[in-house]
Design a protein around this motif. Structure first.
Motif, PDB file in Angstrom:
ATOM      1  N   GLY A   1      33.864  27.131  44.909  1.00 35.76           N
ATOM      2  CA  GLY A   1      34.350  28.473  44.613  1.00 35.76           C
ATOM      3  C   GLY A   1      35.823  28.554  44.304  1.00 35.76           C
ATOM      4  N   PHE A   2      36.570  27.506  44.620  1.00 35.54           N
ATOM      5  CA  PHE A   2      37.962  27.378  44.189  1.00 35.54           C
ATOM      6  C   PHE A   2      38.042  26.179  43.261  1.00 35.54           C
ATOM      7  N   VAL A   3      38.853  26.280  42.213  1.00 37.68           N
ATOM      8  CA  VAL A   3      38.945  25.229  41.206  1.00 37.68           C
ATOM      9  C   VAL A   3      40.419  25.028  40.853  1.00 37.68           C
ATOM     10  N   GLN A   4      40.841  23.781  40.724  1.00 40.78           N
ATOM     11  CA  GLN A   4      42.155  23.478  40.150  1.00 40.78           C
ATOM     12  C   GLN A   4      41.964  23.341  38.639  1.00 40.78           C
ATOM     13  N   VAL A   5      42.801  23.975  37.845  1.00 40.66           N
ATOM     14  CA  VAL A   5      42.713  23.784  36.405  1.00 40.66           C
ATOM     15  C   VAL A   5      44.007  23.155  35.897  1.00 40.66           C
ATOM     16  N   VAL A   6      43.831  22.105  35.110  1.00 40.83           N
ATOM     17  CA  VAL A   6      44.940  21.446  34.429  1.00 40.83           C
ATOM     18  C   VAL A   6      44.674  21.567  32.931  1.00 40.83           C
ATOM     19  N   GLY A   7      45.643  21.152  32.128  1.00 42.52           N
ATOM     20  CA  GLY A   7      45.474  21.311  30.683  1.00 42.52           C
ATOM     21  C   GLY A   7      45.440  22.766  30.266  1.00 42.52           C
ATOM     22  N   HIS A   8      46.060  23.642  31.078  1.00 43.15           N
ATOM     23  CA  HIS A   8      46.024  25.080  30.821  1.00 43.15           C
ATOM     24  C   HIS A   8      47.027  25.523  29.771  1.00 43.15           C
ATOM     25  N   GLY A   9      48.005  24.690  29.474  1.00 45.91           N
ATOM     26  CA  GLY A   9      48.927  24.975  28.388  1.00 45.91           C
ATOM     27  C   GLY A   9      50.077  25.906  28.718  1.00 45.91           C
TER      28      GLY A   9
ATOM     29  N   ILE B   1      36.806  39.755  38.196  1.00 47.09           N
ATOM     30  CA  ILE B   1      36.044  38.700  37.529  1.00 47.09           C
ATOM     31  C   ILE B   1      36.606  37.335  37.881  1.00 47.09           C
ATOM     32  N   VAL B   2      37.891  37.125  37.615  1.00 45.87           N
ATOM     33  CA  VAL B   2      38.489  35.823  37.881  1.00 45.87           C
ATOM     34  C   VAL B   2      39.964  35.999  38.208  1.00 45.87           C
ATOM     35  N   THR B   3      40.476  35.139  39.090  1.00 43.25           N
ATOM     36  CA  THR B   3      41.875  35.145  39.488  1.00 43.25           C
ATOM     37  C   THR B   3      42.515  33.824  39.102  1.00 43.25           C
ATOM     38  N   VAL B   4      43.676  33.898  38.479  1.00 44.58           N
ATOM     39  CA  VAL B   4      44.477  32.712  38.155  1.00 44.58           C
ATOM     40  C   VAL B   4      45.683  32.733  39.090  1.00 44.58           C
ATOM     41  N   LEU B   5      45.821  31.694  39.913  1.00 36.99           N
ATOM     42  CA  LEU B   5      46.822  31.685  40.976  1.00 36.99           C
ATOM     43  C   LEU B   5      47.844  30.582  40.773  1.00 36.99           C
ATOM     44  N   TRP B   6      49.118  30.990  40.713  1.00 37.48           N
ATOM     45  CA  TRP B   6      50.238  30.044  40.797  1.00 37.48           C
ATOM     46  C   TRP B   6      50.741  30.093  42.220  1.00 37.48           C
ATOM     47  N   ALA B   7      51.047  28.938  42.807  1.00 43.37           N
ATOM     48  CA  ALA B   7      51.516  28.923  44.191  1.00 43.37           C
ATOM     49  C   ALA B   7      52.396  27.721  44.444  1.00 43.37           C
ATOM     50  N   ASP B   8      53.297  27.883  45.407  1.00 45.66           N
ATOM     51  CA  ASP B   8      54.085  26.755  45.887  1.00 45.66           C
ATOM     52  C   ASP B   8      53.176  25.729  46.547  1.00 45.66           C
TER      53      ASP B   8
ATOM     54  N   LEU C   1      36.966  33.051  41.955  1.00 46.88           N
ATOM     55  CA  LEU C   1      36.129  34.089  41.378  1.00 46.88           C
ATOM     56  C   LEU C   1      36.134  35.323  42.265  1.00 46.88           C
ATOM     57  N   GLY C   2      35.967  36.492  41.652  1.00 42.01           N
ATOM     58  CA  GLY C   2      35.972  37.743  42.386  1.00 42.01           C
ATOM     59  C   GLY C   2      34.575  38.316  42.570  1.00 42.01           C
ATOM     60  N   ASP C   3      34.522  39.451  43.272  1.00 45.54           N
ATOM     61  CA  ASP C   3      33.248  40.079  43.612  1.00 45.54           C
ATOM     62  C   ASP C   3      32.427  40.465  42.384  1.00 45.54           C
ATOM     63  N   LEU C   4      33.095  40.892  41.321  1.00 39.35           N
ATOM     64  CA  LEU C   4      32.332  41.304  40.146  1.00 39.35           C
ATOM     65  C   LEU C   4      31.646  40.110  39.491  1.00 39.35           C
ATOM     66  N   MET C   5      32.254  38.934  39.564  1.00 38.34           N
ATOM     67  CA  MET C   5      31.582  37.739  39.063  1.00 38.34           C
ATOM     68  C   MET C   5      30.381  37.389  39.931  1.00 38.34           C
ATOM     69  N   ALA C   6      30.508  37.577  41.249  1.00 41.56           N
ATOM     70  CA  ALA C   6      29.365  37.350  42.135  1.00 41.56           C
ATOM     71  C   ALA C   6      28.213  38.279  41.770  1.00 41.56           C
ATOM     72  N   ARG C   7      28.542  39.537  41.502  1.00 44.51           N
ATOM     73  CA  ARG C   7      27.508  40.489  41.094  1.00 44.51           C
ATOM     74  C   ARG C   7      26.873  40.074  39.764  1.00 44.51           C
ATOM     75  N   TRP C   8      27.715  39.656  38.840  1.00 42.24           N
ATOM     76  CA  TRP C   8      27.217  39.239  37.529  1.00 42.24           C
ATOM     77  C   TRP C   8      26.243  38.059  37.650  1.00 42.24           C
TER      78      TRP C   8
ATOM     79  N   SER D   1      32.066  35.039  45.077  1.00 43.56           N
ATOM     80  CA  SER D   1      33.488  35.285  45.314  1.00 43.56           C
ATOM     81  C   SER D   1      33.882  34.528  46.578  1.00 43.56           C
ATOM     82  N   THR D   2      35.034  33.905  46.536  1.00 41.19           N
ATOM     83  CA  THR D   2      35.432  32.989  47.593  1.00 41.19           C
ATOM     84  C   THR D   2      36.302  33.685  48.624  1.00 41.19           C
TER      85      THR D   2
END
Length: 348
Positions: free
Chosen positions: A40-48, A215-222, A250-257, A264-265
């Motif tokens: 339910g949590f994903v690291q994304v690289v190559g995001h540009g 639907i989806v959250t993109v998170l930058w963090a230390d 992912l958020g609640d609306l994606m879980a519903r979808w 949702s995590t």
């Protein structure tokens, strides 16, 4: 703490960002699908996202949050306006799931929100309460740096929804009708308070256990400990972003979808305290939540034997969640997410 063997999968988006070959795009979609179903949590690289944009953005956060509290409070908005400054201990994210006592507003993070506004969609008759205009601090370079990152995070979120279509067997462009005037908000968080400002009131809560709303959250963090994810086994697990990665959940609306195929995590922030001092930690969550008038019901590729979710508009859902976190009105319509938090034995 982490469950043995727990890890956050990494997905390379470069084939989607750079319009790579179809096989590479499908491989990334399948990898995300597996991660969404299992962690339910994903690291994304190559995001540009250019490094310079991230550097300037982090400096902008420091410039704003480094101001005196009274200066920041000048940009505070009413709870129903999801923009501007939120001082420490004025919100309770757990109330967005209804799992904390009403009016227990004790999350100690401070935040600043910007988002899309009515003026961004000329020609559309949109409710100003859902698309309010932004307020901006008079901090040199802040608006420019935050706007640049906002645009990049928006691009990543839209790229992800295209990947979702492939992963979920939907026609290309299916999501567009639900997101072409999406209620997107960037929430910038700061967890480092000066020594002596924090009063221990029961268990110190940086940000209470919650699911994201849309639907989806993109998170930058230390790369600082604090973020914890509730695993499918009911245990809390520490999560740190890898070098150069953005975190996606992912958020609640994606879980519903997806009929809970992609749940949702549940997550929270428990920052470490060293010698009575809270360590510095910053984060910024870009929420891609969908059109305020979009009706969310289980996707045709996910119905299976049926769905427990009744159709709901994005607006109805978001207002109930925000009334909990920002106004202290416990949300009573999040039973499925709340049950997961309560089963962990640690609702805060």
């Amino acid at each position: 703490m982490s469950t043995p063997g727990f890890h956050v999968p990494t997905v390379d988006l470069s084939a989607w960002v750079e319009e790579g070959d179809e096989a590479a795009k499908q491989a990334a979609a399948q990898a995300f699908d597996e991660a969404a179903r299992t962690v339910g949590f994903v690291q994304v690289v190559g995001h540009g996202v250019p490094e310079a944009v991230l550097t300037d953005f982090a400096a902008a956060l420091d410039g704003f949050f480094g101001q005196p509290l009274e200066a920041k409070k000048q940009l505070r908005t009413p709870p129903e306006v999801n923009r501007g400054y939120s001082p420490p201990k004025t919100e309770s994210l757990s109330l967005s799931l209804g799992v904390a006592p009403s009016n227990r507003m004790h999350d100690f993070f401070e935040a600043f929100n910007v988002g899309v506004a009515v003026s961004d969609f000329p020609g559309l008759d949109l409710p100003v309460e859902d698309y309010p205009e932004n307020v901006w601090p008079e901090v040199p370079g802040f608006r420019e740096a935050v706007s640049a990152y906002f645009d990049e995070a928006s691009r990543v979120a839209v790229t992800l929804t295209a990947l979702f279509e492939a992963a979920l067997g939907l026609p290309e462009g299916y999501v567009d009708a639900f997101t072409d005037h999406s209620v997107d908000v960037l929430r910038m968080n700061n967890y480092a308070l000066d020594p002596g400002e924090v009063v221990l009131d029961g268990e110190l809560t940086g940000m209470g256990a919650h699911t994201d709303y849309g639907i989806v959250t993109v998170l930058w963090a230390d790369q600082v400990a604090g973020l914890q994810v509730l695993g499918h086994d009911g245990a809390w697990n520490d999560v740190l972003p890898a070098d150069g990665a953005l975190l996606v959940n992912l958020g609640d609306l994606m879980a519903r979808w997806t009929n809970d195929a992609w749940r949702s995590t549940v997550h929270r922030v428990k920052p470490p305290i060293v010698d009575g001092t809270i360590r510095r930690r910053r984060s910024a969550a870009y929420f891609h939540d969908g059109n305020i008038d979009a009706l969310i019901s289980t996707l045709p590729t996910c119905v299976g034997a049926g769905s427990p979710y009744e159709p709901i508009t994005v607006g109805e859902h978001l207002r109930a969640k925000l009334a909990g976190s920002r106004a202290g009105v416990a949300n009573t319509a999040a039973e499925r997410e709340a049950a997961r938090v309560l089963a962990s034995g640690s609702p805060g």
